[in-house]
Design a protein around this motif. Sequence first.
Motif, PDB file in Angstrom:
ATOM      1  N   SER A 345     -31.805  49.079  -9.501  1.00 22.57           N
ATOM      2  CA  SER A 345     -30.895  48.490 -10.389  1.00 22.57           C
ATOM      3  C   SER A 345     -31.101  47.464 -11.495  1.00 22.57           C
ATOM      4  N   ALA A 346     -32.361  46.840 -11.319  1.00 31.80           N
ATOM      5  CA  ALA A 346     -32.689  45.824 -12.342  1.00 31.80           C
ATOM      6  C   ALA A 346     -33.112  46.928 -13.446  1.00 31.80           C
ATOM      7  N   ASP A 347     -33.418  48.055 -13.405  1.00 33.95           N
ATOM      8  CA  ASP A 347     -34.129  48.961 -14.457  1.00 33.95           C
ATOM      9  C   ASP A 347     -33.772  50.304 -14.327  1.00 33.95           C
ATOM     10  N   PRO A 348     -32.604  51.050 -14.783  1.00 34.08           N
ATOM     11  CA  PRO A 348     -32.309  52.446 -14.604  1.00 34.08           C
ATOM     12  C   PRO A 348     -33.271  53.375 -15.064  1.00 34.08           C
ATOM     13  N   SER A 349     -34.374  53.137 -15.780  1.00 31.81           N
ATOM     14  CA  SER A 349     -35.341  54.065 -16.160  1.00 31.81           C
ATOM     15  C   SER A 349     -36.586  54.159 -15.231  1.00 31.81           C
ATOM     16  N   LEU A 350     -36.655  53.297 -14.220  1.00 33.14           N
ATOM     17  CA  LEU A 350     -37.667  53.406 -13.330  1.00 33.14           C
ATOM     18  C   LEU A 350     -37.445  54.595 -12.239  1.00 33.14           C
ATOM     19  N   LYS A 351     -38.534  55.332 -11.982  1.00 32.06           N
ATOM     20  CA  LYS A 351     -38.296  56.435 -11.275  1.00 32.06           C
ATOM     21  C   LYS A 351     -38.976  56.134  -9.899  1.00 32.06           C
ATOM     22  N   GLU A 380     -41.242  57.878   7.406  1.00 31.97           N
ATOM     23  CA  GLU A 380     -40.477  56.382   7.502  1.00 31.97           C
ATOM     24  C   GLU A 380     -40.510  55.588   6.369  1.00 31.97           C
ATOM     25  N   ASP A 381     -41.563  55.859   5.406  1.00 31.44           N
ATOM     26  CA  ASP A 381     -41.553  54.709   4.280  1.00 31.44           C
ATOM     27  C   ASP A 381     -41.020  55.082   3.108  1.00 31.44           C
ATOM     28  N   LEU A 382     -40.536  56.361   2.865  1.00 29.13           N
ATOM     29  CA  LEU A 382     -40.041  56.908   1.786  1.00 29.13           C
ATOM     30  C   LEU A 382     -38.466  56.568   1.276  1.00 29.13           C
ATOM     31  N   LEU A 383     -38.055  56.257   0.218  1.00 27.65           N
ATOM     32  CA  LEU A 383     -36.658  56.196  -0.102  1.00 27.65           C
ATOM     33  C   LEU A 383     -36.307  57.145  -1.193  1.00 27.65           C
ATOM     34  N   VAL A 384     -35.724  58.313  -0.918  1.00 23.86           N
ATOM     35  CA  VAL A 384     -35.604  59.478  -2.000  1.00 23.86           C
ATOM     36  C   VAL A 384     -33.958  59.409  -2.352  1.00 23.86           C
ATOM     37  N   VAL A 385     -33.736  59.192  -3.703  1.00 24.71           N
ATOM     38  CA  VAL A 385     -32.285  59.241  -4.115  1.00 24.71           C
ATOM     39  C   VAL A 385     -32.348  60.413  -5.174  1.00 24.71           C
ATOM     40  N   SER A 386     -31.454  61.386  -4.768  1.00 23.86           N
ATOM     41  CA  SER A 386     -31.316  62.635  -5.705  1.00 23.86           C
ATOM     42  C   SER A 386     -30.355  62.410  -6.679  1.00 23.86           C
ATOM     43  N   ALA A 396     -39.283  65.307 -16.501  1.00 23.55           N
ATOM     44  CA  ALA A 396     -39.182  66.137 -15.013  1.00 23.55           C
ATOM     45  C   ALA A 396     -37.702  66.103 -14.757  1.00 23.55           C
ATOM     46  N   SER A 397     -36.602  65.254 -15.608  1.00 21.96           N
ATOM     47  CA  SER A 397     -35.289  65.340 -15.350  1.00 21.96           C
ATOM     48  C   SER A 397     -34.510  66.549 -15.827  1.00 21.96           C
ATOM     49  N   ASP A 398     -33.240  66.510 -15.122  1.00 27.97           N
ATOM     50  CA  ASP A 398     -32.543  67.472 -15.967  1.00 27.97           C
ATOM     51  C   ASP A 398     -32.199  66.860 -17.501  1.00 27.97           C
ATOM     52  N   GLN A 399     -32.638  67.230 -18.320  1.00 30.18           N
ATOM     53  CA  GLN A 399     -32.450  66.312 -19.663  1.00 30.18           C
ATOM     54  C   GLN A 399     -31.061  66.620 -20.223  1.00 30.18           C
ATOM     55  N   SER A 400     -30.382  67.587 -19.931  1.00 31.81           N
ATOM     56  CA  SER A 400     -28.847  67.734 -20.591  1.00 31.81           C
ATOM     57  C   SER A 400     -27.968  66.926 -19.644  1.00 31.81           C
ATOM     58  N   LEU A 401     -28.241  66.783 -18.520  1.00 28.71           N
ATOM     59  CA  LEU A 401     -27.234  65.881 -17.570  1.00 28.71           C
ATOM     60  C   LEU A 401     -27.766  64.452 -17.577  1.00 28.71           C
ATOM     61  N   GLN A 402     -29.107  64.224 -17.798  1.00 30.34           N
ATOM     62  CA  GLN A 402     -30.012  63.096 -17.680  1.00 30.34           C
ATOM     63  C   GLN A 402     -29.810  62.458 -16.305  1.00 30.34           C
ATOM     64  N   GLY A 404     -31.856  62.844 -12.407  1.00 31.40           N
ATOM     65  CA  GLY A 404     -33.093  63.035 -11.804  1.00 31.40           C
ATOM     66  C   GLY A 404     -33.173  62.656 -10.480  1.00 31.40           C
ATOM     67  N   CYS A 405     -34.500  62.023 -10.049  1.00 33.66           N
ATOM     68  CA  CYS A 405     -34.610  61.733  -8.701  1.00 33.66           C
ATOM     69  C   CYS A 405     -35.484  60.298  -8.979  1.00 33.66           C
ATOM     70  N   LYS A 406     -35.164  59.459  -7.977  1.00 36.00           N
ATOM     71  CA  LYS A 406     -35.873  58.194  -7.956  1.00 36.00           C
ATOM     72  C   LYS A 406     -36.392  57.969  -6.374  1.00 36.00           C
ATOM     73  N   VAL A 407     -37.854  57.656  -6.369  1.00 33.78           N
ATOM     74  CA  VAL A 407     -38.552  57.371  -5.069  1.00 33.78           C
ATOM     75  C   VAL A 407     -38.899  56.030  -4.952  1.00 33.78           C
ATOM     76  N   GLY A 408     -38.943  55.478  -3.778  1.00 36.09           N
ATOM     77  CA  GLY A 408     -39.351  54.401  -3.279  1.00 36.09           C
ATOM     78  C   GLY A 408     -40.342  54.422  -2.277  1.00 36.09           C
ATOM     79  N   VAL A 409     -41.500  53.837  -2.440  1.00 35.31           N
ATOM     80  CA  VAL A 409     -42.440  53.842  -1.499  1.00 35.31           C
ATOM     81  C   VAL A 409     -42.816  52.476  -0.794  1.00 35.31           C
ATOM     82  N   ASP A 410     -42.589  52.259   0.586  1.00 35.17           N
ATOM     83  CA  ASP A 410     -42.874  50.760   1.264  1.00 35.17           C
ATOM     84  C   ASP A 410     -44.080  51.050   1.757  1.00 35.17           C
ATOM     85  N   ALA A 411     -45.072  50.525   0.836  1.00 32.96           N
ATOM     86  CA  ALA A 411     -46.524  50.478   1.318  1.00 32.96           C
ATOM     87  C   ALA A 411     -46.863  49.073   2.034  1.00 32.96           C
ATOM     88  N   THR A 412     -46.007  48.406   2.472  1.00 28.10           N
ATOM     89  CA  THR A 412     -46.227  47.201   3.302  1.00 28.10           C
ATOM     90  C   THR A 412     -46.535  47.503   4.775  1.00 28.10           C
TER      91      THR A 412
END
Length: 452
Positions: A345-351, A380-386, A396-402, A404-412
Amino acid sequence: MSDLRDFLRDLEASGELLEIKDELSPRFEISSIMKELDGNALLFKRVSGFAGKMFAGACSSRKRILSAMGVSNDSLYSRLLDAIKNPHTPKTVSDGPVSEMVEKPNLHKIPVLTHFERDPGPYFTSAIVAARTHDGVENVSFHRLLVLDEKRLAIRIVPRHLHRIATDTGGKPLAVSISLGLHPAVLLAASCSAPYGVSEFGIANSLMGGGLELIECEHSEVYAPADSELVLEGWLHPETLVDEGPFVDISGTYDVVRRQPVVEVVRVLHRRDYVYQALLPGGLEHRILMGMPKEPKIFEFASNVVPRVKAVNLTPGGCGYFHAIVSIEKQNDGDAKNVIMACFSADPSLKHVVVVDTDIDAFNLDQVEWAIATRVRGDEDLLVVSNTRVSSLDPASDQSLQTGCKVGVDATVPFTKPREKFELPKVPMSDQAKRTLASVGRLVERTDLSRR
Ligand code: MN
């Protein structure tokens, strides 16, 4: 700190300036060297068709920026956030070093680089553009500018602050100043995502402890740093559109061709022996300037959901744009995923966001990979938001609709598992062993991982 000359002197004194004495052409030749030597500060002493020198890579290393600003990596965020929240309006002076030579425009006399094979022409890439609304809102931002002919440039404007100011004119020409050859603090300030209404010149002045002075352009009430190497004064014509691109962007791939506005240059100011400042598209400097100023905001948002955030790294390999590594002190196993959501939410460009514990150095990618290798369970440790909104620069995004997908990795390290399973064994080192080590030197550097 004040201008580019002081910065160059410091680099030279500390042996960090790589001087290139051979004569090289601004068309491909110089950029090919910049690409091979990316990460270095380069001074090209002989440029074909140009009497002056060319400087490249001012901000191509994080360490170089920190030392130019006199801050540590740990105090960078508070310094930048403080400057954004407390900008100081710079003093206006009637003339400065850049007013030494005042000329009618002939852009072909400037050694603007043609960087990549498919570039449509020479591009200014290190220029900051300043503009003001009629009620005095000032904005300063980086824009690439394609040389069209002796007097005209195509300017790429993303829908941010300059776009808003240009739109507010109702199609009328907007006065702009285009400045090149500046201290890293000014470049960093112009890269900041400050709120609309906050002048990046004020941020730069605050970062520089009040050292920035501005001159007023002749054609309109718009300002430029008095100690720039080169300033172009001009009119931006919001409704005169031309093809702009292809251009290599931070992704390291060609951005698409778009219809973009024209800037008509009316006056050129420069120091007599001005240093032309170059910046390699898609190179480290581009990525660091895009990424580093976004880290404080991500740091702040992440700090809202977890008691201690140690570091945020928008990695150069992630284009300074798509990847964040965040090290945190967590209190609960859910904290890392909350931090991931805060970063998005701080940076919408992050993937992709990777969260690590504070025993991992977020700036040491071998360590980060080691944490992913030993501390992550993919189920367990991935957060995938389509289907989320992503950057227009994401190939890699759908550039006409802008979207794509965001993935978080909990490596703690999970609290549910014994901590010692995740520790790196240490070997006790006696004073004798330390003396021995100091006396033998080394043939091969230790890996980053074992340096923990
Ligand atoms: Mn702005």
